[in-house]
Design a protein around this motif. Structure first.
Motif, PDB file in Angstrom:
ATOM      1  N   ASN A   1     -30.907   5.046  -9.320  1.00 33.62           N
ATOM      2  CA  ASN A   1     -31.110   6.299 -10.045  1.00 33.62           C
ATOM      3  C   ASN A   1     -30.470   6.352 -11.430  1.00 33.62           C
ATOM      4  O   ASN A   1     -30.774   7.252 -12.210  1.00 33.62           O
ATOM      5  N   ASN A   2     -29.594   5.371 -11.717  1.00 33.65           N
ATOM      6  CA  ASN A   2     -28.945   5.398 -13.028  1.00 33.65           C
ATOM      7  C   ASN A   2     -28.738   4.008 -13.632  1.00 33.65           C
ATOM      8  O   ASN A   2     -28.085   3.865 -14.654  1.00 33.65           O
ATOM      9  N   GLY A   3     -29.244   2.966 -12.961  1.00 34.95           N
ATOM     10  CA  GLY A   3     -29.135   1.614 -13.494  1.00 34.95           C
ATOM     11  C   GLY A   3     -27.732   1.045 -13.518  1.00 34.95           C
ATOM     12  O   GLY A   3     -27.469   0.072 -14.236  1.00 34.95           O
ATOM     13  N   ASN A   4     -26.813   1.617 -12.723  1.00 38.49           N
ATOM     14  CA  ASN A   4     -25.418   1.155 -12.726  1.00 38.49           C
ATOM     15  C   ASN A   4     -25.217  -0.079 -11.863  1.00 38.49           C
ATOM     16  O   ASN A   4     -25.881  -0.270 -10.841  1.00 38.49           O
ATOM     17  N   VAL A   5     -24.254  -0.913 -12.265  1.00 34.34           N
ATOM     18  CA  VAL A   5     -23.766  -2.030 -11.453  1.00 34.34           C
ATOM     19  C   VAL A   5     -22.256  -1.881 -11.378  1.00 34.34           C
ATOM     20  O   VAL A   5     -21.553  -2.060 -12.377  1.00 34.34           O
ATOM     21  N   VAL A   6     -21.766  -1.513 -10.220  1.00 37.78           N
ATOM     22  CA  VAL A   6     -20.342  -1.256 -10.050  1.00 37.78           C
ATOM     23  C   VAL A   6     -19.541  -2.535 -10.276  1.00 37.78           C
ATOM     24  O   VAL A   6     -19.891  -3.601  -9.770  1.00 37.78           O
ATOM     25  N   GLY A   7     -18.479  -2.432 -11.058  1.00 40.99           N
ATOM     26  CA  GLY A   7     -17.633  -3.587 -11.325  1.00 40.99           C
ATOM     27  C   GLY A   7     -18.240  -4.575 -12.298  1.00 40.99           C
ATOM     28  O   GLY A   7     -17.708  -5.676 -12.480  1.00 40.99           O
ATOM     29  N   GLY A   8     -19.365  -4.213 -12.909  1.00 36.40           N
ATOM     30  CA  GLY A   8     -20.011  -5.133 -13.842  1.00 36.40           C
ATOM     31  C   GLY A   8     -20.446  -6.424 -13.200  1.00 36.40           C
ATOM     32  O   GLY A   8     -20.568  -7.454 -13.860  1.00 36.40           O
ATOM     33  N   GLY A   9     -20.701  -6.384 -11.886  1.00 34.88           N
ATOM     34  CA  GLY A   9     -21.113  -7.582 -11.168  1.00 34.88           C
ATOM     35  C   GLY A   9     -19.963  -8.381 -10.592  1.00 34.88           C
ATOM     36  O   GLY A   9     -20.181  -9.317  -9.817  1.00 34.88           O
ATOM     37  N   LYS A  10     -18.732  -8.025 -10.947  1.00 41.68           N
ATOM     38  CA  LYS A  10     -17.552  -8.704 -10.410  1.00 41.68           C
ATOM     39  C   LYS A  10     -17.154  -8.051  -9.082  1.00 41.68           C
ATOM     40  O   LYS A  10     -17.500  -6.899  -8.819  1.00 41.68           O
ATOM     41  N   PRO A  11     -16.384  -8.764  -8.229  1.00 39.05           N
ATOM     42  CA  PRO A  11     -15.955  -8.171  -6.961  1.00 39.05           C
ATOM     43  C   PRO A  11     -15.151  -6.884  -7.176  1.00 39.05           C
ATOM     44  O   PRO A  11     -14.316  -6.801  -8.073  1.00 39.05           O
ATOM     45  N   VAL A  12     -15.436  -5.885  -6.357  1.00 38.07           N
ATOM     46  CA  VAL A  12     -14.693  -4.627  -6.362  1.00 38.07           C
ATOM     47  C   VAL A  12     -13.748  -4.664  -5.167  1.00 38.07           C
ATOM     48  O   VAL A  12     -14.181  -4.688  -4.010  1.00 38.07           O
ATOM     49  N   LEU A  13     -12.446  -4.710  -5.443  1.00 39.80           N
ATOM     50  CA  LEU A  13     -11.468  -4.889  -4.374  1.00 39.80           C
ATOM     51  C   LEU A  13     -11.113  -3.579  -3.693  1.00 39.80           C
ATOM     52  O   LEU A  13     -10.845  -2.582  -4.346  1.00 39.80           O
ATOM     53  N   THR A  14     -11.083  -3.610  -2.359  1.00 37.73           N
ATOM     54  CA  THR A  14     -10.646  -2.462  -1.566  1.00 37.73           C
ATOM     55  C   THR A  14      -9.310  -2.731  -0.867  1.00 37.73           C
ATOM     56  O   THR A  14      -8.843  -1.913  -0.080  1.00 37.73           O
ATOM     57  N   GLY A  15      -8.689  -3.840  -1.140  1.00 39.94           N
ATOM     58  CA  GLY A  15      -7.415  -4.216  -0.536  1.00 39.94           C
ATOM     59  C   GLY A  15      -6.991  -5.549  -1.133  1.00 39.94           C
ATOM     60  O   GLY A  15      -7.646  -6.070  -2.040  1.00 39.94           O
ATOM     61  N   PRO A  16      -5.862  -6.096  -0.630  1.00 40.08           N
ATOM     62  CA  PRO A  16      -5.143  -5.670   0.567  1.00 40.08           C
ATOM     63  C   PRO A  16      -3.970  -4.739   0.265  1.00 40.08           C
ATOM     64  O   PRO A  16      -3.443  -4.722  -0.844  1.00 40.08           O
ATOM     65  N   ALA A  17      -3.579  -3.980   1.292  1.00 40.07           N
ATOM     66  CA  ALA A  17      -2.344  -3.211   1.261  1.00 40.07           C
ATOM     67  C   ALA A  17      -1.625  -3.437   2.584  1.00 40.07           C
ATOM     68  O   ALA A  17      -2.265  -3.453   3.642  1.00 40.07           O
ATOM     69  N   LEU A  18      -0.324  -3.664   2.530  1.00 32.96           N
ATOM     70  CA  LEU A  18       0.462  -3.848   3.746  1.00 32.96           C
ATOM     71  C   LEU A  18       0.938  -2.494   4.248  1.00 32.96           C
ATOM     72  O   LEU A  18       1.531  -1.716   3.502  1.00 32.96           O
ATOM     73  N   VAL A  19       0.687  -2.221   5.520  1.00 30.36           N
ATOM     74  CA  VAL A  19       1.022  -0.941   6.137  1.00 30.36           C
ATOM     75  C   VAL A  19       2.067  -1.171   7.223  1.00 30.36           C
ATOM     76  O   VAL A  19       1.913  -2.062   8.064  1.00 30.36           O
ATOM     77  N   THR A  20       3.123  -0.371   7.208  1.00 29.99           N
ATOM     78  CA  THR A  20       4.175  -0.458   8.220  1.00 29.99           C
ATOM     79  C   THR A  20       4.337   0.896   8.904  1.00 29.99           C
ATOM     80  O   THR A  20       3.617   1.853   8.603  1.00 29.99           O
ATOM     81  N   GLU A  21       5.327   0.983   9.809  1.00 26.26           N
ATOM     82  CA  GLU A  21       5.557   2.244  10.522  1.00 26.26           C
ATOM     83  C   GLU A  21       5.905   3.388   9.571  1.00 26.26           C
ATOM     84  O   GLU A  21       5.672   4.560   9.879  1.00 26.26           O
ATOM     85  N   LYS A  22       6.381   3.072   8.382  1.00 24.66           N
ATOM     86  CA  LYS A  22       6.719   4.106   7.405  1.00 24.66           C
ATOM     87  C   LYS A  22       5.474   4.836   6.899  1.00 24.66           C
ATOM     88  O   LYS A  22       5.561   5.971   6.434  1.00 24.66           O
ATOM     89  N   ASP A  23       4.324   4.175   6.978  1.00 26.43           N
ATOM     90  CA  ASP A  23       3.082   4.769   6.489  1.00 26.43           C
ATOM     91  C   ASP A  23       2.339   5.575   7.546  1.00 26.43           C
ATOM     92  O   ASP A  23       1.350   6.241   7.235  1.00 26.43           O
ATOM     93  N   VAL A  24       2.814   5.521   8.789  1.00 29.27           N
ATOM     94  CA  VAL A  24       2.115   6.169   9.892  1.00 29.27           C
ATOM     95  C   VAL A  24       1.870   7.660   9.664  1.00 29.27           C
ATOM     96  O   VAL A  24       0.739   8.143   9.860  1.00 29.27           O
ATOM     97  N   PRO A  25       2.871   8.455   9.246  1.00 30.05           N
ATOM     98  CA  PRO A  25       2.622   9.890   9.073  1.00 30.05           C
ATOM     99  C   PRO A  25       1.470  10.205   8.127  1.00 30.05           C
ATOM    100  O   PRO A  25       0.734  11.174   8.338  1.00 30.05           O
ATOM    101  N   ALA A  26       1.299   9.402   7.093  1.00 30.22           N
ATOM    102  CA  ALA A  26       0.237   9.659   6.120  1.00 30.22           C
ATOM    103  C   ALA A  26      -1.133   9.204   6.619  1.00 30.22           C
ATOM    104  O   ALA A  26      -2.162   9.652   6.105  1.00 30.22           O
TER     105      ALA A  26
END
Length: 339
Positions: free
Chosen positions: A304-329
């Motif tokens: 609908n708009n001719g867009n290419v997300v990231g300009g064709g390069k990989p779009v990263l969704t991680g990594p993030a390290l999660v521990t017990e400190k992150d549990v409440p969130a």
């Protein structure tokens, strides 16, 4: 939650891309109760008034793999917002995955989302899709094959960097011998994860292949390996490459009488509970919901708009390290199946 320093800049760029997508989607129609309901369900918004599209996703998911349930959840919310008819199919075997992709080409879909765990098996059929004018976005695995195969872009984490982040964290925790559990033989992403762990870890790493679609068998294999390690040098950590196998390893650890710390790739409600109970040391979050959501959104934007997300390069969704400190969130999000 900590992102690996090597990936921090690219992860930030991916998040900026996600925010930009949300802004574009939010301007695509009028508000109302349906919009409000969707907005509380992990990223939905005002429904687009663009022509109806049909988008199909084909992955390498095995039976019972909760990771892909979360990917689908993200894709379905984006599809509802974008006025998209969303179709999904999966098979852990590359040949069958290729056949599923072909079936959607035959249905003349407007876009395809494909995982590349076994890239050579689907290379030819992806070429057929692009030759037929069907845009393809790849997700999750096989990032290095995405552009050569003609895909618009790849959405996921850099598996090598994710593995290295785990290796660095294990070293920081003083671990000496790791067991890396591969639940699907021939999956290039899983192999990259273990290779990354080995590269960055200050200790030794042994790989163990298990039958990922048979959880009792997987548990028994891990338990036997932990038992054998007592005579050849005891494992002080187990790294699983998918959330369901963390629980299997916790059970195997008890059966073997091992003191190994269990750590895992991927996040779900059970893993958060295990982090809270300190049965797991840490998890690697690659945000599967975001992978599904952004893949559908990208195909809608491209149409609908001719867009290419990231300009064709990989779009990263991680990594993030999660521990017990992150549990409440995280508890609220994992309970509803969006993290």
């Amino acid at each position: 939650m900590r992102t690996n320093r090597k990936a921090a800049a690219r992860t930030a760029a991916a998040l900026l891309t996600a925010c930009a997508l949300a802004l574009v989607a939010g301007c695509s129609g009028s508000g109302g109760k349906d919009s409000e309901d969707k907005a509380d369900d992990g990223g939905g918004g005002t429904k687009a008034k663009t022509p109806r599209m049909k988008i199909a996703m084909v992955t390498h998911s095995g039976e019972g793999d909760t990771f892909w349930d979360i990917v689908q959840s993200g894709a379905e919310v984006a599809a509802a917002k974008d006025n998209v008819d969303f179709l999904y199919a999966a098979n852990k075997e590359g040949k069958e995955q290729a056949q599923l992709i072909q079936s959607y080409i035959d249905q003349d879909v407007d876009g395809l989302v494909v995982s590349l765990a076994k890239p050579e098996a689907v290379k030819a059929v992806i070429a057929k899709a692009t030759a037929a004018g069907i845009p393809v976005v790849t997700i999750n695995s096989g990032a290095e094959f995405s552009q050569p195969f003609g895909a618009l872009s790849h959405i996921g984490q850099d598996e090598a960097i994710a593995g290295e982040a785990v290796g660095e964290e294990l070293t920081r925790r003083g671990k000496k011998k790791a067991l890396c559990v591969i639940h699907e033989q021939g999956n290039v992403s899983l192999e990259e994860r273990c290779a990354g762990v080995k590269k960055a870890f200050g200790g030794t790493v042994e790989n163990l292949n298990v039958e990922g679609t048979n959880m009792p068998s997987s548990t028994s294999s891990i338990e036997a390996k932990l038992q054998s390690g007592k005579s050849t040098g005891e494992f002080d950590t187990v790294v699983t490459l998918g959330a369901p196998f963390a629980a299997a390893s916790v059970k195997a650890k008890a059966g073997a009488g091992s003191n190994a710390e269990i750590n895992t790739f991927d996040l779900n409600e059970d893993v958060v509970k295990q982090l809270k109970a300190k049965e797991i040391g840490f998890a690697v979050d690659q945000q599967p919901y975001l992978q599904g959501y952004l893949a559908v959104d990208e195909l809608w934007l491209n149409k609908n708009n001719g867009n290419v997300v990231g300009g064709g390069k990989p779009v990263l969704t991680g990594p993030a390290l999660v521990t017990e400190k992150d549990v409440p969130a995280l508890e609220k999000f994992t309970a509803r199946g969006t993290r």
